[in-house]
Write a protein that holds these residues in place. Structure first.
Motif, mmCIF file in Angstrom:
data_model
loop_
_atom_site.group_PDB
_atom_site.id
_atom_site.type_symbol
_atom_site.label_atom_id
_atom_site.label_comp_id
_atom_site.label_asym_id
_atom_site.label_seq_id
_atom_site.Cartn_x
_atom_site.Cartn_y
_atom_site.Cartn_z
ATOM 1 N N GLY A 1 1.072 -1.217 -0.076
ATOM 2 C CA GLY A 1 0.021 0.008 0.076
ATOM 3 C C GLY A 1 0.637 1.161 0.052
ATOM 4 O O GLY A 1 0.370 2.092 -0.672
ATOM 5 N N VAL B 1 -6.975 0.498 6.057
ATOM 6 C CA VAL B 1 -6.668 -0.820 5.549
ATOM 7 C C VAL B 1 -5.979 -1.968 6.318
ATOM 8 O O VAL B 1 -6.126 -3.136 6.326
ATOM 9 N N ASN C 1 -9.164 -1.043 -1.523
ATOM 10 C CA ASN C 1 -8.446 -1.517 -0.476
ATOM 11 C C ASN C 1 -9.033 -2.751 -0.172
ATOM 12 O O ASN C 1 -7.914 -3.588 0.339
ATOM 13 N N GLU D 1 -5.779 6.468 5.154
ATOM 14 C CA GLU D 1 -6.457 5.393 4.117
ATOM 15 C C GLU D 1 -5.499 4.143 4.506
ATOM 16 O O GLU D 1 -6.146 2.792 4.695
ATOM 17 N N LEU D 2 -4.014 4.136 4.557
ATOM 18 C CA LEU D 2 -3.521 3.139 4.857
ATOM 19 C C LEU D 2 -3.648 2.344 6.148
ATOM 20 O O LEU D 2 -3.574 1.434 6.378
ATOM 21 N N CYS E 1 -14.300 -2.584 3.864
ATOM 22 C CA CYS E 1 -12.973 -3.430 3.348
ATOM 23 C C CYS E 1 -13.083 -4.931 3.851
ATOM 24 O O CYS E 1 -13.110 -5.740 3.111
ATOM 25 N N LYS F 1 -1.509 6.090 -1.626
ATOM 26 C CA LYS F 1 -2.886 6.201 -0.556
ATOM 27 C C LYS F 1 -2.195 7.074 0.616
ATOM 28 O O LYS F 1 -1.189 7.214 0.855
#
Length: 378
Positions: free
Chosen positions: A149, A162, A244, A158-159, A219, A154
């Motif tokens: 990722g 996920v 993701n 967001e990382l 996710c 990203k």
């Protein structure tokens, strides 16, 4: 910021802290000068594997001995994260502030990857004896999510989201997972239902525990869907899936294949990649698959290999191409242990990779510190 892990000698009940105390991800928890009032508090701090900030100075009341800050170790942080996640997931119904605690573990995994991604990726193959399988598999998947990722543009938020999804994706079948891992028999109808329902069940349990991040939860709901609509639980197709979720699906499947089970050997890493990227190519996103292969390489870190000159070693980093990694040889051409690991470039004809080996076939004993130094300290 330099850090070293706290121990019982660092904190005295009723006395001011001579250092700042940080969590696994380096966030400040207790400031220099604060007082810990009980032995139980001290034990809990030690158990959490917290760190002393290397930039903190001694308090005015204390004159502790000068201690050289210990370099943060990717391996140690990952092992601490396994223990922390195990306690959280198996006790989720009694935990408070679950979302922030899981995010703390997710940030710790990202921190470990930032320290040394080669060490982090190698733990997937070389660190499988630590912790419960069900939890370790989630940590393994989170490592790859964080590693791959990072290269896909990203945002940090967001990382983290996920990565947290990877850590909690199998919560809904956590207690059954160990049995399924060792079960060599055909699945029962009840076991199939548990597997089919676990994404939704995981989300239900997380909502009950106070998790409100919808990207994280969605996710998890989608991490067993496929590009061609053949996945579960909703039969979504590629255009309907979160990017993701696609990343989580791909990393989850790879990690599951390279782990041994009582009824089958683990797949060799290159064979696992071939199985997913070729045999399941209609089920995965082609662009993501290319990125995954580029970041992991045909021979991921931690892979045991035999070289053309007969030496046996371990892949320790990527080389000039995905097929020519750097290897540290541990056994000589006739099977005798080398006095110390020797770095080999597999782009050279004499030391190119002849074959990939299972760990038991490699017959080599070593610890990760020998290959990666202080980034792999325990």
């Amino acid at each position: 910021m330099e850090q070293r892990r706290i121990n019982l000698a660092d904190i005295v009940s009723g006395q001011a802290l001579p250092w700042d105390i940080t969590d696994l991800a380096g966030h400040l928890l207790l400031r220099q000068g604060q007082i810990v009032h009980s032995g139980l508090q001290i034990e809990r701090l030690i158990e959490r594997g917290l760190f002393i900030s290397g930039t903190a100075g001694p308090s005015k009341k204390e004159n502790p001995p000068v201690v050289k800050p210990e370099q943060a170790s990717a391996l140690r942080i990952i092992n601490q994260a396994i223990k922390r996640l195990e306690r959280l997931l198996f006790n989720i119904g009694n935990e408070t502030e679950v979302q922030s605690k899981i995010i703390e573990v997710a940030k710790a995994i990202r921190y470990a990857v930032s320290i040394n991604s080669d060490v982090a990726v190698a733990t997937i193959l070389l660190n499988q004896d630590v912790g419960e399988y069900a939890v370790r598999h989630c940590i393994d998947t989170a490592i790859l999510v964080a590693h791959v990722g990072n290269q896909n543009g990203k945002s940090e938020a967001e990382l983290v989201s996920v990565t947290a999804a990877a850590l909690t994706m199998n919560l809904g079948m956590l207690r059954e997972h160990g049995h399924l891992q060792t079960n060599g028999n055909q699945l029962t109808d009840g076991e199939r239902k548990v597997i089919y329902r676990h994404p939704a069940e995981s989300v239900r349990l997380l909502r009950e525990a106070g998790v409100k991040d919808e990207d994280w939860l969605n996710c998890i709901l989608q991490h067993h869907e496929n590009e061609d609509g053949s996945g579960y639980s909703s039969g979504k197709r590629g255009g309907e899936m979160m990017s993701n979720a696609k990343l989580l699906m791909l990393t989850d499947r790879y990690c599951a294949r390279v782990v041994a089970r009582t009824y089958r050997k683990k797949m060799l890493p290159n064979a696992a990649l071939r199985d997913i990227l070729l045999n399941e190519k209609n089920k995965i996103d082609a662009l993501l698959a290319a990125s995954f292969l580029r970041e992991l390489g045909i021979y991921p870190c931690g892979t045991f290999v035999k070289l053309e000159n007969g030496e046996v070693g371990v892949v320790t980093s990527q080389g000039v191409s995905s097929t020519t990694p750097i290897v540290h040889a541990l056994l000589g051409p006739h099977g005798a242990p080398l006095a110390f690991p020797i770095k080999r470039d597999t782009a050279r004809a004499l030391t190119k990779i002849r074959e990939v080996l299972h760990a038991d076939a490699a017959s080599v004993r070593f610890n990760m510190h020998q290959l990666w130094g202080s980034d792999a300290n325990l």
